[in-house]
Design an enzyme around this catalytic site. Structure first.
Site, PDB file in Angstrom:
ATOM      1  N   ASP A  60      11.698 -17.442  77.657  1.00  0.00           N
ATOM      2  CA  ASP A  60      10.203 -17.117  78.399  1.00  0.00           C
ATOM      3  C   ASP A  60       8.629 -17.094  78.115  1.00  0.00           C
ATOM      4  OD1 ASP A  60      10.366 -14.933  78.796  1.00  0.00           O
ATOM      5  OD2 ASP A  60      11.062 -14.493  80.809  1.00  0.00           O
ATOM      6  N   SER A  61       8.819 -16.742  76.898  1.00  0.00           N
ATOM      7  CA  SER A  61       7.732 -16.397  75.741  1.00  0.00           C
ATOM      8  C   SER A  61       6.601 -16.906  75.685  1.00  0.00           C
ATOM      9  CB  SER A  61       7.780 -15.511  75.086  1.00  0.00           C
ATOM     10  OG  SER A  61       8.663 -16.240  74.189  1.00  0.00           O
ATOM     11  N   ASP A  99      16.128 -19.589  77.628  1.00  0.00           N
ATOM     12  CA  ASP A  99      15.930 -18.611  78.031  1.00  0.00           C
ATOM     13  C   ASP A  99      15.383 -18.135  80.160  1.00  0.00           C
ATOM     14  OD1 ASP A  99      15.558 -15.795  78.179  1.00  0.00           O
ATOM     15  OD2 ASP A  99      13.557 -15.782  77.596  1.00  0.00           O
ATOM     16  N   LYS A 129      19.405 -17.035  77.831  1.00  0.00           N
ATOM     17  CA  LYS A 129      19.690 -15.621  78.165  1.00  0.00           C
ATOM     18  C   LYS A 129      18.797 -15.092  79.530  1.00  0.00           C
ATOM     19  CE  LYS A 129      15.799 -13.727  75.827  1.00  0.00           C
ATOM     20  NZ  LYS A 129      15.672 -12.601  76.883  1.00  0.00           N
ATOM     21  N   GLU A 131      17.596 -11.095  81.720  1.00  0.00           N
ATOM     22  CA  GLU A 131      16.962 -10.235  81.627  1.00  0.00           C
ATOM     23  C   GLU A 131      17.547  -9.137  82.468  1.00  0.00           C
ATOM     24  OE1 GLU A 131      12.770  -9.737  81.571  1.00  0.00           O
ATOM     25  OE2 GLU A 131      12.360 -11.147  79.939  1.00  0.00           O
ATOM     26  N   GLU A 198      15.076  -4.761  73.507  1.00  0.00           N
ATOM     27  CA  GLU A 198      13.220  -4.286  73.519  1.00  0.00           C
ATOM     28  C   GLU A 198      12.347  -4.066  73.126  1.00  0.00           C
ATOM     29  OE1 GLU A 198      11.303  -8.467  75.416  1.00  0.00           O
ATOM     30  OE2 GLU A 198       9.753  -6.988  74.519  1.00  0.00           O
TER      31      GLU A 198
HETATM   32  O1  KIV Z   1      11.072 -14.557  76.062  1.00  0.00           O
HETATM   33  C1  KIV Z   1      10.863 -13.941  74.718  1.00  0.00           C
HETATM   34  O2  KIV Z   1      10.968 -14.891  73.802  1.00  0.00           O
HETATM   35  C2  KIV Z   1      12.005 -13.068  74.357  1.00  0.00           C
HETATM   36  C3  KIV Z   1      11.985 -12.391  73.041  1.00  0.00           C
HETATM   37  C4  KIV Z   1      11.283 -11.330  72.701  1.00  0.00           C
HETATM   38  C5  KIV Z   1      13.537 -11.845  72.989  1.00  0.00           C
HETATM   39  O3  KIV Z   1      12.746 -12.715  75.437  1.00  0.00           O
END
Ligand code: KIV
Length: 297
Positions: A60-61, A99, A129, A131, A198
């Site tokens: 989600d970055s 994510d 994934k 969080e 992280e």
């Molecule tokens: O969203 C993302 O890129 C991440 C990574 C930094 C693990 O969660």
């Protein structure tokens, strides 16, 4: 009767095997570092494929790196699914993890399962994934029970950075480090196949990694984790927003892109581009006919 000789393919020409959960677990057992990188579209997926990474995360970055939001919080499930589908089309070998965005899994197990299923059904992700520890542990368990592999993420969790006091390293006191340990062990017990650490102290990651049976993928967590992940745009210098200290740059792609587009602009303005080699021709006779008709019209 002699046996038919078996042809052997040089190992460099053998197609790499698709990454699976057992192969990832095996990597941890053998002490082979796991390489993970983010990707958000077809070309970045192709780059990850050709570079032979093990795991690709549609992070989600991407909210910040490709969609221009100020944080990861606003990105929607539909936006993430569009990015993940494009990555899927460019990827064959690495494990593809999607994510789950903020607000798409926290409310209930049903919500978490429904969102995870969309990542698998609509975008072809192999896993998802999420969080945090806390209520996310139960959500992870529910998704795993529904048959979808889950990667956990502890330490600095950007979706809830405000509650953590901002984008800052976590686990820097004994109490806080124990909280990270507790969350990681709970996510493992919930069935996660791997976990991201992280922005936690290297010594904390070093103490925890061997205590976890599942692979630990670090980002800003030192060198003792089972693998590393970096954000594609940070590592290649495609994006010049604020980069954290752990984001090592391996290229300056944005500078090259700007130079390329600036040279194109200069050549258009000076009429150096396009040259004859970029143009199509027409038979002389046909051209003459065309001109005659045009002149008479
Ligand atoms: O969203 C993302 O890129 C991440 C990574 C930094 C693990 O969660």
């Amino acid at each position: 009767m002699s046996a038919t000789p078996r042809t052997s393919v040089p190992s460099s020409l053998e197609a790499p095997l698709p990454m699976t959960l057992p192969r990832l677990a095996e990597k941890k057992r053998l002490g082979e570092p796991i390489v993970m990188v983010t990707a958000y579209d077809y070309p970045s997926a192709q780059v990850a494929e050709e570079a032979q990474v093990d795991v690709v995360l549609v992070g989600d970055s991407g909210a910040m790196t490709v969609l221009g939001y100020p944080s990861t919080v606003p990105v929607s499930t539909d936006e993430m699914l569009m990015l993940a589908s494009a990555v899927r089309r460019g990827l064959t070998t690495p494990l593809l993890v999607g994510d789950l965005p903020f607000g798409s899994y926290e409310a209930s197990d049903e919500q978490a399962i429904a969102t995870a299923q969309r990542f698998v059904k609509e975008s072809g992700c192999d896993a998802v994934k999420l969080e945090r520890g806390g209520t996310s542990v139960q959500r992870a368990r529910a998704i795993v029970d529904a048959g979808i592999p889950v990667m956990g993420h502890v330490g600095l969790t950007p979706q809830t950075a405000t509650a953590l006091g901002g984008y800052r390293a976590q686990g820097r006191s004994a109490d806080r480090a124990l909280r990270v340990a507790h969350d990681a062990l709970a996510l493992q017990a919930a069935g996660c196949f791997a976990i991201v650490f992280e922005a936690i102290p290297a010594a904390v990651a070093e103490a925890l990694t061997p205590r976890l049976e599942i692979p630990v993928i670090g980002i800003g967590a030192g060198s003792a984790t089972d693998g590393q992940v970096l954000v594609f745009h940070d590592l290649l210098g495609v994006y010049d927003g604020l980069a954290p200290r752990f984001a090592k740059r391996y290229a300056e792609v944005k500078a090259q892109m700007v130079a390329g587009v600036a040279e194109y602009a200069a050549e258009v303005r000076s009429r150096a581009f396009p040259g004859p080699e970029h143009a199509y021709s027409i038979d002389e006779h046909e051209l003459e006919q065309f001109r005659l008709v045009l002149a008479g019209s």
